[in-house]
Enzyme design. Structure first.
Site, PDB file in Angstrom:
ATOM      1  N   HIS A   1       0.819  -1.212   0.000  1.00  0.00           N
ATOM      2  CA  HIS A   1       0.000   0.000   0.000  1.00  0.00           C
ATOM      3  C   HIS A   1       0.854   1.264   0.000  1.00  0.00           C
ATOM      4  O   HIS A   1       2.067   1.225   0.191  1.00  0.00           O
ATOM      5  CB  HIS A   1      -0.947  -0.006   1.205  1.00  0.00           C
ATOM      6  CG  HIS A   1      -0.257   0.006   2.544  1.00  0.00           C
ATOM      7  ND1 HIS A   1       0.235   1.153   3.120  1.00  0.00           N
ATOM      8  CD2 HIS A   1       0.012  -1.002   3.408  1.00  0.00           C
ATOM      9  CE1 HIS A   1       0.771   0.865   4.299  1.00  0.00           C
ATOM     10  NE2 HIS A   1       0.656  -0.444   4.491  1.00  0.00           N
TER      11      HIS A   1
ATOM     12  N   CYS B   1       2.870  -4.837   6.835  1.00  0.00           N
ATOM     13  CA  CYS B   1       2.603  -4.589   5.417  1.00  0.00           C
ATOM     14  C   CYS B   1       3.827  -4.010   4.715  1.00  0.00           C
ATOM     15  O   CYS B   1       4.768  -3.556   5.350  1.00  0.00           O
ATOM     16  CB  CYS B   1       1.424  -3.634   5.268  1.00  0.00           C
ATOM     17  SG  CYS B   1      -0.140  -4.317   5.861  1.00  0.00           S
TER      18      CYS B   1
END
Length: 197
Positions: free
Chosen positions: A151, A167
């Site tokens: 992301h 992440c």
């Protein structure tokens, strides 16, 4: 394909220089922050052949590779999970979202309730959202949605370091570029971190 990364994998060109981890500093101003030139996406040659249309993440060099051809890739500098929050493995892109909403996981809230409990019901997408401008959702056969994401970030100065809750993060401009290239179903390999003795 193993999630252990051999050193012989990377790279034959001088463009394969390791990304420098971010130096500890006070939080920069987003309006004036300039992404370092060495963090710009660059096309690189790989020694080994991989399946075009795959994403490979080397947490040891903070590099994400989008395979254009078997030995040619577009490299992005990324941030990865800190400590044991980074999860190596093989995944597929199960969903893609523009300006995604975000909800911290129960584990994140348990680790740091002061920072995350107030977002237990979620945060709408937008410039201040931790997932940034775009998100690619990692799925595996056993769990479905793994809650791991590739992301963007509203904190681009953290790219090139191990600071996330697991992440992989990119500068917003870079995730927007990658998002347009990567289809649903693309293969993703998050390689293991090297163990430091």
């Amino acid at each position: 394909m193993s999630s252990k990364l051999s050193r012989r994998l990377f790279l034959t060109s001088s463009a394969a220089l390791l990304a420098s981890p971010a130096i500890a500093q006070s939080k920069p101003n987003l309006a004036t922050y300039v992404v370092p030139p060495e963090h710009a996406p660059v096309i690189v040659r790989l020694r080994d052949a991989f399946e075009p249309g795959s994403l490979l993440v080397d947490p040891n060099t903070f590099s994400l590779y989008w395979l254009l051809e078997p030995r040619r890739a577009l490299r992005f500098i990324v941030g990865v999970g800190r400590g044991d929050l980074y999860e190596a493995g093989q995944f597929t892109i199960g969903a893609k979202k523009e300006w995604p909403s975000w909800t911290p996981t129960k584990d994140m809230i348990a680790r740091n309730p002061a920072a995350y409990a107030k977002y237990a019901d979620g945060m709408p997408g937008g410039p201040g959202n931790p997932l940034g401008a775009r998100a690619l959702y990692l799925f595996d056969e056993r769990r479905g949605d793994t809650f791991l994401r590739i992301h963007g970030t509203p904190e681009p100065w953290t790219v090139g370091s191990a600071v996330s809750n697991g992440c992989v993060r990119l500068v917003n401009d870079h995730i927007q570029q990658l998002y347009d290239l990567v289809p649903i179903g693309a293969n993703v390999v998050l390689y293991s971190k090297r163990q430091v003795a």
